[in-house]
Design a protein around this motif. Structure first.
Motif, PDB file in Angstrom:
ATOM      1  N   GLY A 416       0.824  -1.191   0.000  1.00  0.00           N
ATOM      2  CA  GLY A 416       0.000   0.000   0.000  1.00  0.00           C
ATOM      3  C   GLY A 416       0.865   1.249   0.000  1.00  0.00           C
ATOM      4  N   GLU A 417       0.369   2.307  -0.639  1.00  0.00           N
ATOM      5  CA  GLU A 417       1.096   3.572  -0.714  1.00  0.00           C
ATOM      6  C   GLU A 417       0.356   4.641   0.073  1.00  0.00           C
ATOM      7  OE1 GLU A 417       3.887   4.686  -1.791  1.00  0.00           O
ATOM      8  OE2 GLU A 417       4.598   3.551  -3.514  1.00  0.00           O
ATOM      9  N   GLY A 421       4.948   6.264   2.677  1.00  0.00           N
ATOM     10  CA  GLY A 421       5.563   5.326   1.743  1.00  0.00           C
ATOM     11  C   GLY A 421       4.861   3.994   1.841  1.00  0.00           C
ATOM     12  N   HIS A 422       5.449   3.042   2.541  1.00  0.00           N
ATOM     13  CA  HIS A 422       4.798   1.742   2.747  1.00  0.00           C
ATOM     14  C   HIS A 422       3.619   1.907   3.701  1.00  0.00           C
ATOM     15  CE1 HIS A 422       8.188  -1.136   1.365  1.00  0.00           C
ATOM     16  NE2 HIS A 422       8.412   0.056   0.850  1.00  0.00           N
ATOM     17  N   GLN A 423       2.466   1.463   3.244  1.00  0.00           N
ATOM     18  CA  GLN A 423       1.235   1.567   4.038  1.00  0.00           C
ATOM     19  C   GLN A 423       0.418   0.305   3.826  1.00  0.00           C
ATOM     20  OE1 GLN A 423      -2.439   3.985   2.834  1.00  0.00           O
ATOM     21  NE2 GLN A 423      -1.446   5.425   4.224  1.00  0.00           N
ATOM     22  N   ALA A 424      -0.306  -0.102   4.841  1.00  0.00           N
ATOM     23  CA  ALA A 424      -1.216  -1.227   4.677  1.00  0.00           C
ATOM     24  C   ALA A 424      -2.329  -0.853   3.700  1.00  0.00           C
ATOM     25  CB  ALA A 424      -1.809  -1.610   6.029  1.00  0.00           C
ATOM     26  N   PHE A 441      -1.448   1.425  -4.455  1.00  0.00           N
ATOM     27  CA  PHE A 441      -0.419   0.421  -4.214  1.00  0.00           C
ATOM     28  C   PHE A 441       0.812   0.695  -5.073  1.00  0.00           C
ATOM     29  CE2 PHE A 441      -4.374  -1.667  -3.091  1.00  0.00           C
ATOM     30  CZ  PHE A 441      -4.048  -2.356  -1.930  1.00  0.00           C
ATOM     31  N   SER A 442       1.964   0.270  -4.552  1.00  0.00           N
ATOM     32  CA  SER A 442       3.148   0.221  -5.406  1.00  0.00           C
ATOM     33  C   SER A 442       2.981  -0.939  -6.383  1.00  0.00           C
ATOM     34  CB  SER A 442       4.415   0.040  -4.564  1.00  0.00           C
ATOM     35  OG  SER A 442       4.485  -1.284  -4.049  1.00  0.00           O
ATOM     36  N   GLU A 443       3.799  -0.928  -7.428  1.00  0.00           N
ATOM     37  CA  GLU A 443       3.718  -1.966  -8.451  1.00  0.00           C
ATOM     38  C   GLU A 443       5.145  -2.436  -8.700  1.00  0.00           C
ATOM     39  OE1 GLU A 443       2.174  -1.388 -12.895  1.00  0.00           O
ATOM     40  OE2 GLU A 443       4.271  -0.936 -12.503  1.00  0.00           O
ATOM     41  N   GLU A 444       5.542  -3.520  -8.034  1.00  0.00           N
ATOM     42  CA  GLU A 444       6.945  -3.935  -8.129  1.00  0.00           C
ATOM     43  C   GLU A 444       7.140  -5.451  -8.049  1.00  0.00           C
ATOM     44  OE1 GLU A 444       9.148  -2.106  -4.901  1.00  0.00           O
ATOM     45  OE2 GLU A 444       7.286  -1.672  -3.841  1.00  0.00           O
ATOM     46  N   ASP A 460       5.348   2.074  -9.507  1.00  0.00           N
ATOM     47  CA  ASP A 460       4.413   3.100  -9.964  1.00  0.00           C
ATOM     48  C   ASP A 460       3.411   3.219  -8.833  1.00  0.00           C
ATOM     49  OD1 ASP A 460       2.820   4.820 -11.607  1.00  0.00           O
ATOM     50  OD2 ASP A 460       3.459   3.689 -13.382  1.00  0.00           O
ATOM     51  N   THR A 461       2.415   4.041  -8.967  1.00  0.00           N
ATOM     52  CA  THR A 461       1.256   3.971  -8.093  1.00  0.00           C
ATOM     53  C   THR A 461       0.105   3.401  -8.897  1.00  0.00           C
ATOM     54  OG1 THR A 461       1.896   5.822  -6.669  1.00  0.00           O
ATOM     55  CG2 THR A 461      -0.438   5.243  -6.736  1.00  0.00           C
ATOM     56  N   VAL A 462      -0.388   2.245  -8.480  1.00  0.00           N
ATOM     57  CA  VAL A 462      -1.565   1.642  -9.102  1.00  0.00           C
ATOM     58  C   VAL A 462      -2.759   1.958  -8.224  1.00  0.00           C
ATOM     59  CG1 VAL A 462      -2.696  -0.501  -9.782  1.00  0.00           C
ATOM     60  CG2 VAL A 462      -0.249  -0.191 -10.199  1.00  0.00           C
ATOM     61  N   VAL A 463      -3.741   2.626  -8.787  1.00  0.00           N
ATOM     62  CA  VAL A 463      -4.949   3.005  -8.069  1.00  0.00           C
ATOM     63  C   VAL A 463      -6.045   1.997  -8.392  1.00  0.00           C
ATOM     64  CG1 VAL A 463      -6.614   4.855  -7.613  1.00  0.00           C
ATOM     65  CG2 VAL A 463      -4.259   5.423  -8.287  1.00  0.00           C
TER      66      VAL A 463
END
Length: 486
Positions: A416-417, A421-424, A441-444, A460-463
């Protein structure tokens, strides 16, 4: 995309000769800086000569994509007041009419007050009927906290605070060390608590509960950290618009870095690419903000950080060696970083393959790149409301294993973003959280091979959307963008 000129001839011909001896030596020569063009002007010439910005993806009609970028530099106070109202509405279900938060991220989210965190305790208290929050704060923050949304509070000189000591008021004495938690509780008692329950953003330690019960008799402390986190996980349209604004600059930074690599090729290090890009985009970003000449509360939560790594460093998710390697042919390369405006933004990585001297791309690197790139697309397609985090992770990991790259999988596909930074929650096999629209969310779903010294990580940020997710960045994931011939 081979270079038509060598780095040095290009620099000489374009007026960037001062960089020819190396980026760092250019910065060190103060006399040259004083008599010659500024480093900013040199990098601006580099940016104007580049072509990568023209390759950034354009919005498509009818797409479920990122919103238009925000015009403001931060969320307005009216937004925070609306969030506090929503929070109190949620707290009503637990019969709480007051809250006490001690995590600075929660303070910023609820009140809009941004501050630097150290060992000095800070906290925010508010009753439902209060017109503004109350704060526990150290003396060094007295100007910033009282000039924002401020109903009152309890200030101490510094940590460790001596009883009765206030040098800024002319009171210099060696007082007994003050228990700042008890100091806070005494302040809340004097102000008064609405109701008999205080919502907190985390459990109190047994020793803290003992102090609380002795000072605030009859008051119960209720941990509502889950309630607050659920609010923070789902972004509002205003948050997403600010997020997208950060990515406008982030995308331009990626275009600049790509042009820098294509222009200077094997003459430069990954360190130089990162620092040149960060300097250029930082100047662009901060020049566009309303910084009000350095006044407080302007430009809060805004930064851009660019990294670059090449060769063996790409083979580790979190390398512990410095990124100072010369760019070479037949290598993996990654441009990465994080950017935010008003606290909102996220990661943006792109994974590159550099061809060999004959213009060919290594088959092993091609395989890892293609599988990891495809799983990025999978995450976007799977990020629809109603699915679970675990389901998205399961589909991606199943595909990785089916493609024969299991040994190169080192971590979950994403996290989660949020402002921190890192988030649930997490795109992880063990996280069964239901995806909700506008979660980020991050995409990695990266792949790494330390044996051959290559790896490919993306972000990236995936919404989360209704039928699929969408990305905040407009930087392509294509071979045209990522497979380079130097």
């Amino acid at each position: 995309m081979a270079m038509s000129k060598t780095r040095r001839s290009w620099l000489k011909g374009s007026g960037l000769g001062l960089l020819g001896g190396g980026f760092l030596s250019r910065v060190d020569k103060v006399s040259a800086l004083q008599s010659g063009p500024s480093l900013r002007s040199l990098l601006d010439q580099q940016a104007k000569a580049g072509r990568s910005e023209a390759l950034l993806l354009k919005a498509q009609p009818g797409e479920e994509g990122p919103p238009a970028p925000a015009q403001a530099d931060r969320l307005p106070l009216e937004w925070n007041k609306a969030v506090v109202k929503r929070f109190f509405d949620a707290l009503a279900e637990q019969e709480c009419q007051a809250f006490l938060v001690r995590d600075p991220l929660n303070t910023s989210y609820l009140t809009g007050y941004w501050h630097t965190t150290t060992e000095r305790p800070e906290a925010t208290f508010m009753n439902k009927d209060d017109q503004a929050p109350f704060f526990l704060y150290p003396g060094l923050d007295r100007d910033s906290v009282t000039s924002w949304w401020f109903g009152g509070g309890w200030t101490y000189f510094d940590f460790q605070h001596g009883e009765g000591a206030a040098p800024h008021e002319g009171k210099v004495q060696q007082g007994e060390t003050v228990d700042l938690f008890k100091f806070l509780l005494e302040g809340i008692k004097k102000k008064g608590v609405q109701g008999t329950r205080i919502a907190t953003d985390g459990e109190l330690y047994p020793s803290q509960l003992e102090k609380a019960r002795s000072i605030l008799r009859g008051v119960e402390f209720i941990d509502v950290s889950d309630t607050l986190m659920k609010m923070r996980e789902v972004k509002t349209p205003e948050e997403l618009a600010l997020w997208r604004r950060a990515y406008v600059y982030f995308d331009r930074a990626h275009a600049f870095a790509r042009d820098y690599i294509l222009t200077h090729g094997t003459d430069v290090t990954d360190f130089e690419v990162a620092k040149a890009t960060e300097l250029w985009i930082g100047e662009v970003l901060y020049s566009d903000l309303d910084l009000a000449g350095g006044k407080s509360h302007h430009g809060v939560g805004t930064s851009v950080g660019i990294g670059c790594r090449v060769g063996p460093l790409t083979a580790y998710p979190h390398p512990n060696q410095p990124a100072f390697n010369r760019i070479g042919r037949n290598m993996a390369l990654q441009v990465e970083g994080g950017a935010s405006i008003g606290g909102y933004g996220g990661e943006n990585y792109r994974a590159y393959i550099l061809s060999d001297a004959s213009g060919n791309f290594d088959p092993h690197m091609r395989k890892l790149w293609e599988v990891s790139q495809h799983t990025c697309d999978m995450q976007v397609e799977l990020s629809a409301e109603g699915r679970t985090c675990s389901d998205v992770a399961y589909q991606i990991h199943k595909y990785q294993v089916a493609q024969g790259v299991a040994k190169y999988v080192y971590h979950r596909p994403g996290h989660g973003e949020g402002v921190e930074g890192h988030q649930a929650p997490y795109i992880s096999l063990g996280d069964h959280t239901m995806l909700r629209r506008n979660m980020c969310f991050s995409e990695e779903p990266g792949l790494y091979d330390p044996e051959t010294g290559c790896g490919f990580n993306w972000s990236d940020t995936v919404v989360v959307g209704t039928k699929s997710g969408y990305r905040m960045s407009r930087v392509p994931y294509t071979r045209e963008w990522c497979w380079l011939k130097l």
